[in-house]
Design a protein around this motif. Structure first.
Motif, short mmCIF file in Angstrom:
data_model
loop_
_atom_site.label_atom_id
_atom_site.label_comp_id
_atom_site.label_asym_id
_atom_site.label_seq_id
_atom_site.Cartn_x
_atom_site.Cartn_y
_atom_site.Cartn_z
N SER A 1 32.44 -25.39 57.17
CA SER A 1 33.32 -24.44 57.85
C SER A 1 34.78 -24.80 57.72
O SER A 1 35.66 -23.99 58.01
N ALA A 2 35.06 -26.03 57.31
CA ALA A 2 36.45 -26.48 57.14
C ALA A 2 36.48 -27.55 56.07
O ALA A 2 35.45 -28.06 55.63
N GLY A 3 37.70 -27.86 55.63
CA GLY A 3 37.85 -28.94 54.68
C GLY A 3 37.96 -28.50 53.23
O GLY A 3 38.00 -27.31 52.92
N ARG A 4 37.97 -29.48 52.36
CA ARG A 4 38.23 -29.24 50.94
C ARG A 4 37.09 -28.52 50.23
O ARG A 4 37.27 -28.07 49.10
N THR B 1 31.17 -30.82 46.49
CA THR B 1 30.61 -32.05 47.02
C THR B 1 29.16 -31.81 47.45
O THR B 1 28.78 -30.70 47.81
N ARG B 2 28.35 -32.87 47.39
CA ARG B 2 26.97 -32.81 47.88
C ARG B 2 26.89 -33.26 49.33
O ARG B 2 25.84 -33.16 49.96
N ASN B 3 27.98 -33.77 49.86
CA ASN B 3 28.00 -34.27 51.23
C ASN B 3 27.81 -33.13 52.23
O ASN B 3 28.53 -32.13 52.19
N THR B 4 26.84 -33.27 53.12
CA THR B 4 26.54 -32.20 54.08
C THR B 4 27.26 -32.38 55.41
O THR B 4 27.19 -31.49 56.27
N GLU B 5 27.94 -33.49 55.60
CA GLU B 5 28.63 -33.72 56.86
C GLU B 5 29.80 -32.76 57.02
O GLU B 5 30.57 -32.54 56.09
N GLN B 6 29.94 -32.21 58.24
CA GLN B 6 31.04 -31.31 58.52
C GLN B 6 32.29 -32.12 58.87
O GLN B 6 32.27 -32.91 59.81
N PRO B 7 33.38 -31.95 58.12
CA PRO B 7 34.60 -32.70 58.44
C PRO B 7 35.25 -32.14 59.70
O PRO B 7 35.07 -30.97 60.05
N SER B 8 36.02 -32.99 60.38
CA SER B 8 36.74 -32.53 61.57
C SER B 8 37.89 -31.62 61.15
O SER B 8 38.45 -31.75 60.05
N TYR B 9 38.25 -30.71 62.03
CA TYR B 9 39.33 -29.78 61.73
C TYR B 9 40.65 -30.51 61.55
O TYR B 9 41.47 -30.15 60.69
N LEU B 10 40.89 -31.54 62.35
CA LEU B 10 42.15 -32.27 62.25
C LEU B 10 42.25 -32.99 60.91
O LEU B 10 43.27 -32.90 60.21
N ALA B 11 41.17 -33.69 60.53
CA ALA B 11 41.17 -34.40 59.25
C ALA B 11 41.30 -33.42 58.09
O ALA B 11 42.01 -33.69 57.10
N SER B 12 40.64 -32.27 58.20
CA SER B 12 40.70 -31.26 57.15
C SER B 12 42.11 -30.70 57.00
O SER B 12 42.60 -30.49 55.89
N MET B 13 42.76 -30.47 58.15
CA MET B 13 44.10 -29.92 58.12
C MET B 13 45.08 -30.89 57.48
O MET B 13 45.92 -30.51 56.66
N LEU B 14 44.97 -32.18 57.84
CA LEU B 14 45.85 -33.19 57.26
C LEU B 14 45.58 -33.36 55.77
O LEU B 14 46.51 -33.54 54.96
N ASP B 15 44.31 -33.31 55.39
CA ASP B 15 43.92 -33.42 53.99
C ASP B 15 44.51 -32.29 53.16
O ASP B 15 45.09 -32.52 52.09
N CYS B 16 44.38 -31.08 53.65
CA CYS B 16 44.92 -29.92 52.94
C CYS B 16 46.44 -29.93 52.90
O CYS B 16 47.04 -29.55 51.89
N LEU B 17 47.05 -30.39 53.99
CA LEU B 17 48.52 -30.45 54.03
C LEU B 17 49.03 -31.45 53.00
O LEU B 17 49.99 -31.17 52.27
N PHE C 1 44.56 -31.33 43.17
CA PHE C 1 45.08 -31.15 44.53
C PHE C 1 45.03 -29.69 44.95
O PHE C 1 44.80 -29.38 46.12
N LYS C 2 45.23 -28.79 44.01
CA LYS C 2 45.17 -27.37 44.31
C LYS C 2 43.76 -26.97 44.77
O LYS C 2 43.60 -26.19 45.71
N ARG C 3 42.74 -27.51 44.11
CA ARG C 3 41.37 -27.23 44.52
C ARG C 3 41.09 -27.74 45.93
O ARG C 3 40.34 -27.12 46.69
N ILE C 4 41.70 -28.87 46.29
CA ILE C 4 41.47 -29.44 47.62
C ILE C 4 41.99 -28.50 48.70
O ILE C 4 41.27 -28.17 49.65
N TYR C 5 43.25 -28.04 48.57
CA TYR C 5 43.77 -27.20 49.66
C TYR C 5 43.23 -25.77 49.60
O TYR C 5 43.28 -25.05 50.60
N GLU C 6 42.68 -25.37 48.46
CA GLU C 6 42.05 -24.05 48.39
C GLU C 6 40.59 -24.09 48.86
O GLU C 6 39.95 -23.04 48.96
#
Length: 420
Positions: A273-276, A76-92, A66-71
């Motif tokens: 640019s955002a996300g885990r 990941t190999r996924n190239t899709e850019q996550p949304s800022y809202l989803a990234s913020m909730l994920d990190c929170l 979990f620490k790696r996620i919020y840091e």
């Protein structure tokens, strides 16, 4: 601690990362000889002590995940850019769970991990070289507070071309993404660029100064985008000019632009640019050797290293080599552990002192199937051998790497008999 010393720690005597199965069994963390002092201490401990130690380690592994996620250090190999809202909730969410687990992690550091670090002789950090550590080892050392500086290189590159480091001279994330040559190259550190100040486990880190990486298609030679697996090539001032008086070999290894074919399979982490994964962009991940690649009947390419690393999480398996030509596995068992498992499963009497070869093979095959069930392919029959792979026998390199070809050649007839 040197590369060779650290590999010897990993492969001969001490407690290192074994993953746990979904049933939370008491599979404790060993990698190497079942007769090691650490493993003996754990196996002879009371059930309560083993349960406490295992529970602490599981908590710490979850905490670091979990620490790696919020840091932003989640590979990941996924190239899709996550949304800022989803990234913020994920990190929170990750921060909340990590905060809940943190007190237990701190307690584990005091009660358990200090003793483990003292036993393995690594108080703060170690150095690994040659390629990626198996992920379960990387996670284990991270959980117990040991910083592993992972590096990569070849003799032909003098030898280091990439490494992980705890601190980097960083400035701006956007500058780094612009220097990846249209998102296809991981480039040098000639100028301050945006890199994580943390280590990205599971990787060999970023290229060192004045060094370039690219990943190409094995058939067409086309440069592949980040997140796509292919042949890793490297270029820099430390790369050789050629093999001495061997122009043919030089032509095979180096192209006209000075790119060295490493022979390794890998990929470059895409920039987010955002996300885990926002701080992983540009790190290099290795997944095996091109010459070891297995081509399935479906045309899919898979790496035997995937099976071997998954199998090594089992305490019953000391060493394993997958024969990529026949998809058989050659296994050196941890005999004491296999016998103990057989007693627990009532395969033999509680007072038994030995286990028949057929029963051992059957038990090891079930164990292998369990630990490799999520791999992209399953191995066929297995060959159980008594003699460990060692440097003296010529089956391991001085840096403790198994010589796959020599092992397969030595047991060629036995493997062939498995298919009769």
């Amino acid at each position: 601690m040197t590369i060779i010393q650290l590999y010897r720690v990993f492969n001969s005597t001490y407690l290192v990362g074994k993953a746990f199965d979904s049933k939370c069994s008491l599979n404790y963390f060993i990698f190497g000889s079942p007769c090691s002092g650490i493993q003996k201490q754990i196996s002879t401990s009371s059930t309560i002590r083993k349960l406490i130690a295992v529970s602490f380690i599981k908590v710490s592994l979850a905490y670091m995940e979990f620490k790696r996620i919020y840091e932003g250090l989640y590979l990941t190999r996924n190239t899709e850019q996550p949304s800022y809202l989803a990234s913020m909730l994920d990190c929170l969410w990750a921060r909340i769970i990590a905060a809940i687990l943190w007190p237990l992690h701190v307690l584990a550091k005091k009660l358990v991990y200090q003793k483990i670090r003292s036993a393995i002789g690594i108080s703060k950090a170690g150095i690994n070289g040659g390629g990626n550590l198996p992920m379960h080892l990387d996670k284990f050392f991270e959980a117990i507070g040991v910083t592993v500086q992972n590096g990569y290189g070849l003799t032909e590159s003098s030898p280091v071309v990439a490494c992980r480091r705890p601190y980097c001279n960083v400035s701006n994330v956007k500058k780094f993404s612009k220097r990846i040559s249209s998102c296809t190259l991981a480039t040098d550190f000639a100028k301050p660029i945006a890199l994580s100040k943390k280590r990205v486990i599971g990787s060999i880190g970023h290229p060192i100064q004045h060094t370039e990486f690219k990943v190409v298609d094995s058939e067409t030679g086309e440069v592949l985008p980040p997140g796509t697996r292919g042949i890793v090539k490297v270029r820099g001032p430390q790369v050789m000019k050629g093999y001495y008086k061997n122009p043919l070999a030089t032509k095979q290894a180096l192209d006209e632009d000075g790119w060295l074919d490493t022979g390794d399979i890998g990929w470059i982490a895409p920039h987010h640019s955002a996300g885990r994964s926002r701080r992983c962009g540009g790190v290099i991940v290795l997944e095996g050797r091109a010459k070891d690649t297995i081509v399935l009947s479906s045309g899919e390419n898979v790496e035997p290293l995937e099976i071997e690393e998954a199998a090594m999480r089992s305490s019953l398996i000391q060493q394993i080599v997958v024969d990529q030509r026949r998809l058989a596995a050659i296994i050196v068992p941890n005999k004491d552990e296999v016998l103990q498992a057989a007693k627990v499963s009532t395969i033999v009497d509680p007072d038994a002192v030995d286990l028949g070869r057929d029963k051992m093979t059957s038990l090891l095959y079930e164990e292998l199937s369990k630990w490799t069930s999520e791999c992209s392919f399953q191995v066929g029959p297995i060959l159980v051998v008594d003699e460990p792979f060692t440097i003296d026998s010529g089956l391991m390199t001085p840096t403790m790497k198994i010589r796959r070809d020599q092992v397969v050649a030595k047991y060629k007839e036995e493997i062939a008999n498995l298919y009769k």
